[in-house]
Write a protein that holds these residues in place. Structure first.
Motif, PDB file in Angstrom:
ATOM      1  N   GLU A   1       9.303  16.572  12.663  1.00  0.00           N
ATOM      2  CA  GLU A   1       7.842  16.525  12.593  1.00  0.00           C
ATOM      3  C   GLU A   1       7.227  17.846  13.035  1.00  0.00           C
ATOM      4  OE1 GLU A   1       5.560  14.368  11.347  1.00  0.00           O
ATOM      5  OE2 GLU A   1       7.356  13.484  10.471  1.00  0.00           O
ATOM      6  N   THR A   2       7.821  18.478  14.038  1.00  0.00           N
ATOM      7  CA  THR A   2       7.328  19.777  14.498  1.00  0.00           C
ATOM      8  C   THR A   2       7.438  20.816  13.398  1.00  0.00           C
ATOM      9  OG1 THR A   2       8.052  19.253  16.744  1.00  0.00           O
ATOM     10  CG2 THR A   2       7.600  21.554  16.262  1.00  0.00           C
ATOM     11  N   VAL A   3       8.569  20.834  12.714  1.00  0.00           N
ATOM     12  CA  VAL A   3       8.770  21.782  11.611  1.00  0.00           C
ATOM     13  C   VAL A   3       7.806  21.469  10.474  1.00  0.00           C
ATOM     14  CG1 VAL A   3      10.429  22.669   9.927  1.00  0.00           C
ATOM     15  CG2 VAL A   3      11.193  22.095  12.244  1.00  0.00           C
ATOM     16  N   LYS A   4       7.643  20.211  10.168  1.00  0.00           N
ATOM     17  CA  LYS A   4       6.744  19.785   9.093  1.00  0.00           C
ATOM     18  C   LYS A   4       5.318  20.271   9.359  1.00  0.00           C
ATOM     19  CE  LYS A   4       5.005  15.512   6.972  1.00  0.00           C
ATOM     20  NZ  LYS A   4       4.990  14.037   7.105  1.00  0.00           N
ATOM     21  N   THR A   5       4.876  20.099  10.603  1.00  0.00           N
ATOM     22  CA  THR A   5       3.524  20.537  10.957  1.00  0.00           C
ATOM     23  C   THR A   5       3.401  22.049  10.879  1.00  0.00           C
ATOM     24  OG1 THR A   5       3.271  18.632  12.428  1.00  0.00           O
ATOM     25  CG2 THR A   5       1.785  20.497  12.782  1.00  0.00           C
ATOM     26  N   ALA A   6       4.376  22.763  11.439  1.00  0.00           N
ATOM     27  CA  ALA A   6       4.321  24.228  11.424  1.00  0.00           C
ATOM     28  C   ALA A   6       4.311  24.768  10.000  1.00  0.00           C
ATOM     29  CB  ALA A   6       5.513  24.794  12.200  1.00  0.00           C
ATOM     30  N   GLY A   7       5.071  24.125   9.107  1.00  0.00           N
ATOM     31  CA  GLY A   7       5.171  24.592   7.732  1.00  0.00           C
ATOM     32  C   GLY A   7       4.046  24.121   6.823  1.00  0.00           C
ATOM     33  N   LYS A   8       3.066  23.385   7.401  1.00  0.00           N
ATOM     34  CA  LYS A   8       1.929  22.856   6.619  1.00  0.00           C
ATOM     35  C   LYS A   8       2.440  22.031   5.430  1.00  0.00           C
ATOM     36  CE  LYS A   8      -1.236  26.586   7.960  1.00  0.00           C
ATOM     37  NZ  LYS A   8      -2.137  27.644   7.494  1.00  0.00           N
ATOM     38  N   ILE A   9       3.360  21.159   5.731  1.00  0.00           N
ATOM     39  CA  ILE A   9       3.941  20.276   4.716  1.00  0.00           C
ATOM     40  C   ILE A   9       3.252  18.917   4.833  1.00  0.00           C
ATOM     41  CG2 ILE A   9       6.059  19.148   3.942  1.00  0.00           C
ATOM     42  CD1 ILE A   9       7.558  21.565   5.274  1.00  0.00           C
ATOM     43  N   ALA A  10       2.618  18.487   3.756  1.00  0.00           N
ATOM     44  CA  ALA A  10       1.879  17.218   3.791  1.00  0.00           C
ATOM     45  C   ALA A  10       2.833  16.034   3.788  1.00  0.00           C
ATOM     46  CB  ALA A  10       0.927  17.121   2.597  1.00  0.00           C
ATOM     47  N   SER A  11       3.870  16.100   2.981  1.00  0.00           N
ATOM     48  CA  SER A  11       4.825  14.990   2.954  1.00  0.00           C
ATOM     49  C   SER A  11       6.179  15.495   2.492  1.00  0.00           C
ATOM     50  CB  SER A  11       4.346  13.886   2.007  1.00  0.00           C
ATOM     51  OG  SER A  11       4.311  14.343   0.668  1.00  0.00           O
ATOM     52  N   TRP A  12       7.176  14.890   3.058  1.00  0.00           N
ATOM     53  CA  TRP A  12       8.540  15.112   2.600  1.00  0.00           C
ATOM     54  C   TRP A  12       9.316  13.819   2.785  1.00  0.00           C
ATOM     55  CZ3 TRP A  12      10.382  19.380   6.580  1.00  0.00           C
ATOM     56  CH2 TRP A  12      10.474  18.826   7.859  1.00  0.00           C
ATOM     57  N   VAL A  13      10.491  13.771   2.220  1.00  0.00           N
ATOM     58  CA  VAL A  13      11.289  12.566   2.319  1.00  0.00           C
ATOM     59  C   VAL A  13      12.670  12.964   2.847  1.00  0.00           C
ATOM     60  CG1 VAL A  13      12.100  12.728  -0.071  1.00  0.00           C
ATOM     61  CG2 VAL A  13      12.145  10.522   1.115  1.00  0.00           C
ATOM     62  N   GLU A  14      13.168  12.162   3.765  1.00  0.00           N
ATOM     63  CA  GLU A  14      14.498  12.407   4.307  1.00  0.00           C
ATOM     64  C   GLU A  14      15.524  11.981   3.261  1.00  0.00           C
ATOM     65  OE1 GLU A  14      17.433  10.715   7.778  1.00  0.00           O
ATOM     66  OE2 GLU A  14      15.280  10.907   8.261  1.00  0.00           O
ATOM     67  N   VAL A  15      16.276  12.943   2.784  1.00  0.00           N
ATOM     68  CA  VAL A  15      17.257  12.664   1.731  1.00  0.00           C
ATOM     69  C   VAL A  15      18.473  11.958   2.331  1.00  0.00           C
ATOM     70  CG1 VAL A  15      18.749  13.671  -0.021  1.00  0.00           C
ATOM     71  CG2 VAL A  15      16.475  14.626   0.379  1.00  0.00           C
ATOM     72  N   ARG A  16      19.048  12.506   3.361  1.00  0.00           N
ATOM     73  CA  ARG A  16      20.205  11.897   4.010  1.00  0.00           C
ATOM     74  C   ARG A  16      20.594  12.676   5.261  1.00  0.00           C
ATOM     75  NH1 ARG A  16      21.724  13.728  -0.670  1.00  0.00           N
ATOM     76  NH2 ARG A  16      22.074  11.614  -1.455  1.00  0.00           N
ATOM     77  N   ASP A  17      21.471  12.081   6.035  1.00  0.00           N
ATOM     78  CA  ASP A  17      22.032  12.759   7.206  1.00  0.00           C
ATOM     79  C   ASP A  17      22.927  13.902   6.765  1.00  0.00           C
ATOM     80  OD1 ASP A  17      20.764  10.898   8.716  1.00  0.00           O
ATOM     81  OD2 ASP A  17      22.561   9.698   9.141  1.00  0.00           O
ATOM     82  N   VAL A  18      23.058  14.877   7.633  1.00  0.00           N
ATOM     83  CA  VAL A  18      23.987  15.985   7.406  1.00  0.00           C
ATOM     84  C   VAL A  18      24.936  16.015   8.599  1.00  0.00           C
ATOM     85  CG1 VAL A  18      24.259  18.453   7.025  1.00  0.00           C
ATOM     86  CG2 VAL A  18      22.243  17.269   6.123  1.00  0.00           C
ATOM     87  N   SER A  19      26.193  15.782   8.349  1.00  0.00           N
ATOM     88  CA  SER A  19      27.173  15.653   9.433  1.00  0.00           C
ATOM     89  C   SER A  19      27.595  17.017   9.970  1.00  0.00           C
ATOM     90  CB  SER A  19      28.411  14.921   8.922  1.00  0.00           C
ATOM     91  OG  SER A  19      29.111  15.750   8.016  1.00  0.00           O
ATOM     92  N   GLY A  20      28.320  16.967  11.089  1.00  0.00           N
ATOM     93  CA  GLY A  20      28.831  18.197  11.667  1.00  0.00           C
ATOM     94  C   GLY A  20      29.811  18.885  10.740  1.00  0.00           C
ATOM     95  N   ASP A  21      30.685  18.098  10.072  1.00  0.00           N
ATOM     96  CA  ASP A  21      31.628  18.702   9.129  1.00  0.00           C
ATOM     97  C   ASP A  21      30.884  19.361   7.977  1.00  0.00           C
ATOM     98  OD1 ASP A  21      33.833  18.056  10.583  1.00  0.00           O
ATOM     99  OD2 ASP A  21      34.316  16.252   9.430  1.00  0.00           O
ATOM    100  N   ALA A  22      29.806  18.729   7.553  1.00  0.00           N
ATOM    101  CA  ALA A  22      29.010  19.311   6.474  1.00  0.00           C
ATOM    102  C   ALA A  22      28.422  20.641   6.907  1.00  0.00           C
ATOM    103  CB  ALA A  22      27.900  18.344   6.063  1.00  0.00           C
ATOM    104  N   LEU A  23      27.917  20.680   8.122  1.00  0.00           N
ATOM    105  CA  LEU A  23      27.341  21.931   8.620  1.00  0.00           C
ATOM    106  C   LEU A  23      28.411  23.015   8.715  1.00  0.00           C
ATOM    107  CD1 LEU A  23      25.070  20.465  11.456  1.00  0.00           C
ATOM    108  CD2 LEU A  23      24.303  21.406   9.266  1.00  0.00           C
ATOM    109  N   ASN A  24      29.568  22.660   9.246  1.00  0.00           N
ATOM    110  CA  ASN A  24      30.634  23.653   9.395  1.00  0.00           C
ATOM    111  C   ASN A  24      31.153  24.150   8.053  1.00  0.00           C
ATOM    112  OD1 ASN A  24      30.572  23.553  12.201  1.00  0.00           O
ATOM    113  ND2 ASN A  24      32.046  21.863  12.299  1.00  0.00           N
ATOM    114  N   SER A  25      30.922  23.371   7.011  1.00  0.00           N
ATOM    115  CA  SER A  25      31.426  23.757   5.692  1.00  0.00           C
ATOM    116  C   SER A  25      30.544  24.782   5.001  1.00  0.00           C
ATOM    117  CB  SER A  25      31.537  22.517   4.800  1.00  0.00           C
ATOM    118  OG  SER A  25      30.245  22.100   4.361  1.00  0.00           O
ATOM    119  N   MET A  26      29.349  24.969   5.509  1.00  0.00           N
ATOM    120  CA  MET A  26      28.358  25.790   4.799  1.00  0.00           C
ATOM    121  C   MET A  26      28.558  27.278   5.047  1.00  0.00           C
ATOM    122  SD  MET A  26      24.836  23.782   5.627  1.00  0.00           S
ATOM    123  CE  MET A  26      24.672  21.999   5.390  1.00  0.00           C
ATOM    124  N   THR A  27      28.233  28.041   4.042  1.00  0.00           N
ATOM    125  CA  THR A  27      28.080  29.481   4.154  1.00  0.00           C
ATOM    126  C   THR A  27      26.640  29.800   3.774  1.00  0.00           C
ATOM    127  OG1 THR A  27      30.389  29.899   3.593  1.00  0.00           O
ATOM    128  CG2 THR A  27      28.848  31.733   3.352  1.00  0.00           C
TER     129      THR A  27
END
Length: 998
Positions: free
Chosen positions: A320-346
């Motif tokens: 919610e803090t990020v949403k407010t700072a970014g002046k985003i009126a609405s967004w939808v949570e797509v899904r959780d992002v796991s630790g393995d998913a984060l570690n997999s990213m470049t």
């Protein structure tokens, strides 16, 4: 019983007996006149050589050594200096008077940036370039500057009544001190703990040097805040098969691409936009219990830099803090992002491709787990620049991240850095340069800026220039505090940290105990010690490095005992300046190693290493130091847990194997009367000299003694008025005692076994108080000591005992047992009160002492606390007289009612009837002259309940008083109203007075 001056009610038809009354006689003035008179006593002590005489008489005593934390020699004293030095003086004086050989060698910290900065300012004012001046010439100017302030501060400290070895203080710039500091440093060279490393340190762009934590203070600062997208450009799919793909359902808003993390952005938040060019990774805190999710942006508020349809990954708690700072009126949570998913990213650096034809930021940015990541603020992701923060650096070490060298010593980017080359982060004046704004604009142009803002927060500043600091990666010299040392001193641990923690827990007494907790937590969590400074005025890092060798090579540092001995000998002879004389390297290396193979290090030591080494050249090396080189007490303000207490602990644990002190006493800071920090801009400062000029130094010392120094202390006009009032009350007590003792000699002294009960009770109170005073001084509880002595002097003595014995002193005969007893007790009181208070009120108690014991060699400060016989203690007598005083309270309160009603004008006009319903209490009172105690002409005691109408006090049950007027005539000498007045040889007097008149 007689009043102070029996001259208003004398019957003129009768003889005038005023000259036959033994009234107090003293030249001790009611008004102290301390500002004018205190310098006389200072000059007297100088002539007497009090401190040196105490050292002579103290030979053979157990030593007590308070080691002085050196103040900095660069300005007039402030009230914090006065608090500190007065506390030290009270410790030293009280320990001396309790039978120790209490030594105090004052000292000064003379090297370092503040003095160097002053000389640079003088150069700039003349249009000169400091770097163009011969360094030895520059250092000698710094030395002269320090010498001037030492003389000024010495006089200011002495004016406070501080005793010590003022004619031979220790100075960190003395040649011997510089030699020892260098020698202590070379012990770290030899024991294997010194290393050169490239890591981020607190850096002052204004002063162009690294700073230690102890040189940093925190002030409010307004920083830019930015939310930045790091695009996901790669995903290791194999690692996602079970942890990410299983159970993922498409969301209708993702056009069937919800399983693909590519194209999403990880959003970071930072308050240092200038560090973005140095980014090497992004850290997440999934392992710290932080949950993350991907959000699909649907609608925006006007002015937003977000994009409809883009996907961002942030911590759920901060969404919610990020949403407010970014002046985003609405967004939808797509899904959780796991630790393995984060570690997999470049990720891609947000500046990838910013400079056409230049690949400065075309590297991949890994996602890494970080123990330091929290979801208290930001996005739950931490932008990681290993060259500009300790957490970042540690993460970089763990995962092998590359260091960057983009920031120069003056706080600007290197000139060849694309886009931002040469731009200043902070200017030479300590103001914000263009770097932050330039980065924000560049991020926006790259499409990487999600939001921006401002944040007011606590931020590190140099405590000298007051300018903001940055973390900057530079080659510096460090002492490894966890490395087992090759020195054979393992009693308290093998490493510096282990030895320090053992010392804190087992070897040191802490006053207050909270000081232990504070230093323990600091030592437990601290990184390696940064010793090097890029300045000129100080003791150099006396070491040599092998040309071409890497800092990690075994032979990088020259470790040679013979070279070290030559360096120390040269410093002893000519001071540390010789390090900078042409040819010095060749002089000390010749015949041992080839000078051409080595480079000389020209950084200077952190001044905290200087002061941390003082135990070696003061406690160890001086004849008036400590035989084992360990002080009984270090005493400083709470800021020194990260300063002198801290650096002394680290330094000594590296060279002695343990703490250099057995005790640490900590005091708070000084605030104004409203509890606000003192500031010249607010006009709420209180200068010591200002207090001395108006009240005298003893009032300032009494303020210290009356305060609880373990917390922050308040001072101001109203507080000082209260202190001065306490002083006047105490002075009046001492004045009365001096007057009543006029002409007392030893032949008049009454043996203890002949003491009347009232006087024996005072002896009992003295015995009680002696134990409390000694215990309080031993615990450094000056507030408790003064409170007990002051209460005794004003309540037990002035308001009771002195009041009761006035008639005895004034009217009894010189040989009367009662008068001899009172005067003997007064003499015993004098010797104890004067000496008990001497460590606090050094000037006033000297005046009190000299009133009775004048003489060129006489001084209360050459005496000890007198021994008080244990036989004086009589708890049963103490309990009885507590009851007597309660009965007296009822009587005096009853008489006050009659006085207010103008029935009587003096208590001597009364002969009250006192009723007590306790037979035991009456039996006790029957052995007491209650008329004397209540100061009435007569008093009758009865057992049983008081009649109706008798006066009572609710808090003294079982005691009632019925008023009756005294019968008889008024004695013209003692003013008591007695039936026998007029029936004796001398007209108009009572039997007692007739006997005295002879």
């Amino acid at each position: 019983m007689c009043a102070d001056t029996p001259d208003t009610a004398v019957d003129t038809a009768l003889p005038d007996y005023r000259d036959t009354v033994f009234l107090p006689d003293t030249t001790f003035a009611m008004r102290a006149g301390l500002p004018a008179r205190e310098p006389e006593w200072l000059a007297r002590w100088e002539r007497l050589g009090v401190y040196d005489r105490l050292r002579e008489t103290g030979k053979g005593r157990a030593p007590f050594v308070l080691h002085d934390g050196p103040p900095y020699a660069n300005g007039h004293l402030h009230i914090g200096h006065a608090l500190n030095k007065v506390l030290k003086d009270m410790v030293v004086r009280s320990q001396q008077m309790m039978g120790f050989d209490a030594r105090y060698v004052p000292g000064w910290d003379c090297h370092g940036l503040p003095i160097e900065w002053k000389i640079e300012e003088q150069y700039r004012a003349k249009g000169l370039d400091k770097d163009a001046v011969d360094i030895v010439t520059f250092r000698q100017e710094c030395r002269r500057f320090a010498e001037g302030w030492i003389d000024i501060q010495r006089d200011e400290f002495k004016r406070l009544g501080i005793t010590g070895k003022w004619d031979r203080p220790y100075l960190t710039m003395d040649y011997h001190a510089e030699a020892v500091i260098a020698d202590e440093f070379m012990k770290f060279v030899m024991n294997g703990s010194l290393y050169q490393g490239s890591k981020p340190v607190m850096w002052s762009p204004v002063e162009k040097t690294a700073l230690a934590e102890a040189e940093v203070e925190y002030h409010d600062h307004t920083s830019h805040t930015i939310w930045v997208r790091f695009p996901v450009v790669g995903v290791e799919q194999d690692s996602l098969k079970d942890a990410v793909l299983k159970g993922w359902d498409d969301h209708p808003k993702t056009d069937g691409n919800s399983m693909d993390l590519k194209g999403a952005s990880v959003v970071i938040w930072t308050t240092t936009p200038w560090t973005i060019p140095q980014n090497r990774a992004v850290a997440h805190g999934h392992g710290q219990g932080i949950d993350y999710a991907m959000y699909l942006i649907e609608t925006l508020i006007e002015g937003s830099t977000a994009r409809i349809g883009e996907r961002v990954i942030v911590a759920k708690k901060l969404a919610e803090t990020v949403k407010t700072a970014g002046k985003i009126a609405s967004w939808v949570e797509v899904r959780d992002v796991s630790g393995d998913a984060l570690n997999s990213m470049t990720l891609a650096h947000p500046y990838r491709g910013i400079a056409e034809g230049n690949g400065e930021w075309d590297y991949d940015v890994p996602m890494l787990p970080g123990d330091h990541v929290t979801d208290e603020a930001g996005t739950g992701f931490v932008h990681t620049a290993p060259s500009h923060g300790d957490d970042d650096y540690q993460l970089g070490l763990k995962f092998g991240l590359a260091m960057t060298y983009n920031v120069e010593a003056d706080g600007s980017y290197r000139t060849d850095l694309p886009v931002f080359g040469g731009q200043a982060i902070l200017t030479a004046e300590g103001k914000e340069g263009p770097a932050n704004v330039s980065n924000i604009k560049a991020l926006h142009a790259q499409g990487a800026l999600l939001a921006k803002g401002k944040l007011k927060h606590s931020y590190p500043h140099s405590w000298r220039s007051k300018a903001p600091l940055i973390f900057r990666n530079t080659p510096q010299w460090f002492v490894a505090i966890d490395k087992p040392l090759d020195d054979g001193m393992t009693t308290y641990g093998g490493s510096i940290r282990a030895r320090a923690l053992t010392s804190i827990n087992q070897l040191v007494q802490w006053t207050p105990q909270t000081g232990r907790n504070r230093l323990h937590s600091m030592i437990e969590a601290r990184p390696d010690w940064v010793l090097s400074r890029q300045r000129a005025w100080g003791v150099p890092l006396t070491c040599f490095v092998k040309k071409g060798a890497k800092p990690t090579a075994p032979d990088f540092l020259l470790r040679n005992a013979d070279v070290n001995a030559r360096i120390k000998a040269a410093f002893e002879a000519d001071g540390a300046d010789v390090w900078y004389v042409q040819g010095f390297k060749e002089r000390v290396l010749e015949g041992i190693v080839d000078p051409l193979d080595y480079e000389q290090v020209f950084d200077v030591l952190d001044v905290w290493f200087d002061s941390g080494s003082t135990h070696a050249f003061v406690l160890r090396d001086r004849e008036d130091g400590a035989s084992d080189g360990i002080a009984d007490l270090y005493l400083e303000g709470t800021d020194q847990h990260r300063g002198w207490f801290h650096s002394s602990m680290l330094q000594a644990c590296g060279t002695k194997g343990r703490a250099p002190y057995r005790g640490v006493l900590t005091h708070g800071f000084t605030l104004d009367e409203k509890g606000m920090k003192m500031s010249k801009s607010l006009g709420n400062t209180v200068a010591p000299q200002q207090v001395i000029d108006e009240y005298g130094a003893d009032i300032l010392r009494l303020w210290v003694a009356q305060s609880d120094y373990t917390v922050d202390l308040r001072i101001g006009k109203e507080i000082l008025k209260g202190v001065a009032d306490s002083y006047r009350r105490l002075r009046n007590t001492m004045r009365y005692m001096l007057g009543a003792l006029h002409g007392f000699d030893q032949a008049e002294r009454l043996p203890m076994e002949q003491m009347p009960e009232l006087d024996a009770w005072v002896l009992h109170r003295m015995a009680e108080l002696d134990a409390e005073v000694r215990s309080g001084y031993a615990r450094y509880d000056f507030q408790g000591v003064f409170r007990e002595v002051f209460t005794f002097a004003t309540t037990d003595l002035s308001a009771f005992y002195f009041d009761v014995i006035k008639d005895t002193l004034y009217c009894d005969g010189p040989d009367a047992v009662t008068r001899r007893a009172a005067r003997t007790v007064l003499d015993l009181l004098y010797h104890r009160l004067t000496r008990w208070l001497a460590p606090i009120l050094v000037f006033t108690m000297e005046e009190v002492w000299l009133e009775r014991f004048p003489g060129e060699d006489s001084s209360v400060h050459l005496t000890d606390f007198p021994e008080t016989p244990a036989s004086w203690r009589n708890d049963a007598l103490g309990a009885k007289w507590a009851q007597v005083r309660q009965v007296r309270r009822v009587v005096t309160a009853a008489l006050e009612v009659q006085r207010t009603a103008k029935v009587i004008g003096s208590s001597l006009e009364a002969a009250p009837q006192v009723y007590v319903d306790s037979a035991a209490l009456q039996a006790a009172l029957n052995k007491v002259d209650m008329a004397q105690v209540a100061i009435t002409s007569a008093l009758a005691l009865s057992t049983g309940s008081a009649p109706a109408g008798a006066f009572t006090l609710p808090d003294v049950p079982g005691v009632g008083v019925a008023f009756a007027a005294a019968s008889g005539q008024k004695c013209q000498r003692c003013w008591q109203i007695l039936p026998d007045v007029g029936s004796h040889k001398h007209p108009g007097v009572c039997k007692r007075c007739d006997t005295v008149l002879g």
